[in-house]
Design a protein around this motif. Structure first.
Motif, PDB file in Angstrom:
ATOM      1  N   VAL A   8     -38.490  23.529   6.203  1.00  0.00           N
ATOM      2  CA  VAL A   8     -39.121  23.914   7.371  1.00  0.00           C
ATOM      3  C   VAL A   8     -39.936  22.342   8.088  1.00  0.00           C
ATOM      4  N   ASP A   9     -39.043  21.726   9.278  1.00  0.00           N
ATOM      5  CA  ASP A   9     -39.232  20.964   9.689  1.00  0.00           C
ATOM      6  C   ASP A   9     -38.667  21.102  11.427  1.00  0.00           C
ATOM      7  N   ASP A  10     -39.498  20.475  11.833  1.00  0.00           N
ATOM      8  CA  ASP A  10     -39.580  20.912  14.049  1.00  0.00           C
ATOM      9  C   ASP A  10     -38.559  19.925  14.011  1.00  0.00           C
ATOM     10  N   HIS A  11     -37.988  19.080  13.246  1.00  0.00           N
ATOM     11  CA  HIS A  11     -37.085  17.931  14.027  1.00  0.00           C
ATOM     12  C   HIS A  11     -35.271  18.892  13.685  1.00  0.00           C
ATOM     13  N   PRO A  12     -34.023  19.355  14.096  1.00  0.00           N
ATOM     14  CA  PRO A  12     -33.002  19.329  13.970  1.00  0.00           C
ATOM     15  C   PRO A  12     -32.727  18.321  13.668  1.00  0.00           C
ATOM     16  N   VAL A  58     -45.317  18.015   7.944  1.00  0.00           N
ATOM     17  CA  VAL A  58     -46.851  17.947   7.693  1.00  0.00           C
ATOM     18  C   VAL A  58     -47.121  18.434   9.158  1.00  0.00           C
ATOM     19  N   ILE A  59     -46.525  17.530   9.587  1.00  0.00           N
ATOM     20  CA  ILE A  59     -46.611  17.518  11.074  1.00  0.00           C
ATOM     21  C   ILE A  59     -45.690  18.436  11.972  1.00  0.00           C
ATOM     22  N   MET A  60     -46.105  19.730  12.843  1.00  0.00           N
ATOM     23  CA  MET A  60     -45.132  20.750  13.382  1.00  0.00           C
ATOM     24  C   MET A  60     -46.364  21.231  14.490  1.00  0.00           C
ATOM     25  N   PRO A  61     -45.554  21.203  15.647  1.00  0.00           N
ATOM     26  CA  PRO A  61     -46.232  22.312  17.121  1.00  0.00           C
ATOM     27  C   PRO A  61     -46.411  23.409  16.195  1.00  0.00           C
ATOM     28  N   GLU A  62     -47.546  23.931  16.868  1.00  0.00           N
ATOM     29  CA  GLU A  62     -47.986  25.545  17.029  1.00  0.00           C
ATOM     30  C   GLU A  62     -49.062  25.364  15.645  1.00  0.00           C
ATOM     31  N   MET A  63     -48.641  25.504  14.345  1.00  0.00           N
ATOM     32  CA  MET A  63     -48.662  25.788  12.950  1.00  0.00           C
ATOM     33  C   MET A  63     -48.734  24.188  12.515  1.00  0.00           C
ATOM     34  N   SER A  64     -49.745  23.854  11.823  1.00  0.00           N
ATOM     35  CA  SER A  64     -49.860  22.507  11.194  1.00  0.00           C
ATOM     36  C   SER A  64     -49.208  22.856   9.514  1.00  0.00           C
ATOM     37  N   GLY A  65     -48.362  22.070   9.081  1.00  0.00           N
ATOM     38  CA  GLY A  65     -48.343  22.306   7.419  1.00  0.00           C
ATOM     39  C   GLY A  65     -49.045  22.918   6.901  1.00  0.00           C
ATOM     40  N   ILE A  66     -50.696  22.454   7.741  1.00  0.00           N
ATOM     41  CA  ILE A  66     -51.698  22.601   6.350  1.00  0.00           C
ATOM     42  C   ILE A  66     -51.932  24.031   6.671  1.00  0.00           C
ATOM     43  N   GLU A  67     -52.442  24.362   8.164  1.00  0.00           N
ATOM     44  CA  GLU A  67     -52.809  25.739   7.859  1.00  0.00           C
ATOM     45  C   GLU A  67     -51.143  26.787   7.553  1.00  0.00           C
ATOM     46  N   VAL A  68     -50.035  26.332   6.800  1.00  0.00           N
ATOM     47  CA  VAL A  68     -48.987  27.043   6.538  1.00  0.00           C
ATOM     48  C   VAL A  68     -49.231  27.004   4.710  1.00  0.00           C
ATOM     49  N   VAL A  69     -49.483  26.057   4.729  1.00  0.00           N
ATOM     50  CA  VAL A  69     -49.908  26.205   3.076  1.00  0.00           C
ATOM     51  C   VAL A  69     -51.177  27.337   2.542  1.00  0.00           C
ATOM     52  N   LYS A  70     -52.167  26.841   3.549  1.00  0.00           N
ATOM     53  CA  LYS A  70     -53.559  28.061   3.140  1.00  0.00           C
ATOM     54  C   LYS A  70     -52.526  29.900   3.566  1.00  0.00           C
ATOM     55  N   ILE A  71     -51.400  29.704   4.280  1.00  0.00           N
ATOM     56  CA  ILE A  71     -51.277  31.012   3.655  1.00  0.00           C
ATOM     57  C   ILE A  71     -50.211  31.383   2.884  1.00  0.00           C
ATOM     58  N   LEU A  72     -49.328  30.343   2.709  1.00  0.00           N
ATOM     59  CA  LEU A  72     -48.474  30.183   1.846  1.00  0.00           C
ATOM     60  C   LEU A  72     -48.790  30.710   0.386  1.00  0.00           C
ATOM     61  N   ILE A  79     -44.158  30.698  -3.859  1.00  0.00           N
ATOM     62  CA  ILE A  79     -43.542  29.743  -3.733  1.00  0.00           C
ATOM     63  C   ILE A  79     -43.958  28.296  -4.030  1.00  0.00           C
ATOM     64  N   ALA A  80     -43.129  27.548  -5.162  1.00  0.00           N
ATOM     65  CA  ALA A  80     -43.678  26.273  -4.989  1.00  0.00           C
ATOM     66  C   ALA A  80     -43.392  25.408  -3.600  1.00  0.00           C
ATOM     67  N   ILE A  81     -44.597  24.467  -3.521  1.00  0.00           N
ATOM     68  CA  ILE A  81     -44.584  23.649  -2.283  1.00  0.00           C
ATOM     69  C   ILE A  81     -44.453  22.532  -1.953  1.00  0.00           C
ATOM     70  N   LEU A  82     -43.135  21.764  -1.591  1.00  0.00           N
ATOM     71  CA  LEU A  82     -42.901  20.650  -1.132  1.00  0.00           C
ATOM     72  C   LEU A  82     -42.822  20.031  -0.096  1.00  0.00           C
ATOM     73  N   MET A  83     -44.218  19.450  -0.212  1.00  0.00           N
ATOM     74  CA  MET A  83     -44.690  18.769   1.610  1.00  0.00           C
ATOM     75  C   MET A  83     -43.292  17.091   1.343  1.00  0.00           C
ATOM     76  N   LEU A  84     -42.987  16.850   3.375  1.00  0.00           N
ATOM     77  CA  LEU A  84     -42.271  16.310   3.615  1.00  0.00           C
ATOM     78  C   LEU A  84     -43.308  15.676   4.180  1.00  0.00           C
ATOM     79  N   SER A  85     -42.702  13.955   4.974  1.00  0.00           N
ATOM     80  CA  SER A  85     -43.507  13.629   5.678  1.00  0.00           C
ATOM     81  C   SER A  85     -43.659  11.952   5.765  1.00  0.00           C
ATOM     82  N   SER A  86     -43.296  11.978   7.241  1.00  0.00           N
ATOM     83  CA  SER A  86     -43.298  10.588   7.401  1.00  0.00           C
ATOM     84  C   SER A  86     -44.322   9.634   7.405  1.00  0.00           C
ATOM     85  N   GLU A  87     -45.160  10.351   7.479  1.00  0.00           N
ATOM     86  CA  GLU A  87     -46.825   9.598   7.321  1.00  0.00           C
ATOM     87  C   GLU A  87     -46.579  10.146   5.760  1.00  0.00           C
ATOM     88  N   SER A  88     -47.928   9.016   5.691  1.00  0.00           N
ATOM     89  CA  SER A  88     -48.021   8.514   3.663  1.00  0.00           C
ATOM     90  C   SER A  88     -49.819   8.146   3.848  1.00  0.00           C
TER      91      SER A  88
END
Length: 128
Positions: A8-12, A58-72, A79-88
């Motif tokens: 899941v990433d907003d960049h193709p 982590v950073i996406m439009p409409e719904m942040s990765g943080i919001e998605v994690v809470k729902i998941l 489901i195991a969640i591995l976050m990917l980000s250019s921001e550390s």
């Protein structure tokens, strides 16, 4: 048995790079879905696609990765969640750890480190 993954990433270009990386080890990993947003991911899951691991930006439009994690964590705790980000940013990583992610990996890491992170979280271990 292959590890089933949704990315899941907003960049193709990022999704394409991950797809090609996983295809290079197709005996070990199967990309069962791709999404450009958290809403797309939830739609895939509700249609019955069940990954072992979600690679989530982590950073996406409409719904942040943080919001998605809470729902998941509430609706799909298996489901195991591995976050990917250019921001550390340590504050963001700590917040993500508190809400239950299984791992975090920088987009600057190598393919080998991505495979290692996927395997760790799939096997029930954390990767930070």
């Amino acid at each position: 048995m292959q590890v089933k993954i949704i990315t899941v990433d907003d960049h193709p270009l990022i999704r394409s790079g991950i797809r090609l990386t996983l295809l290079s080890r197709k005996e070990a990993y199967e990309l069962v879905g791709e999404a450009s947003s958290g809403k797309e991911l939830l739609s895939l899951l509700r249609k019955g696609i069940k990954p072992d691991v979600v690679l989530l930006d982590v950073i996406m439009p409409e719904m942040s990765g943080i919001e998605v994690v809470k729902i998941l964590r509430r609706e799909y705790p298996e489901i195991a969640i591995l976050m990917l980000s250019s921001e550390s940013n340590q504050k963001t990583i700590l917040e993500l750890m508190k809400i239950g992610i299984d791992g975090y990996i920088s987009k600057n890491y190598t393919n080998y480190e991505l495979f290692q992170a996927i395997n760790n979280v799939k096997d029930g271990f954390e990767y930070f």
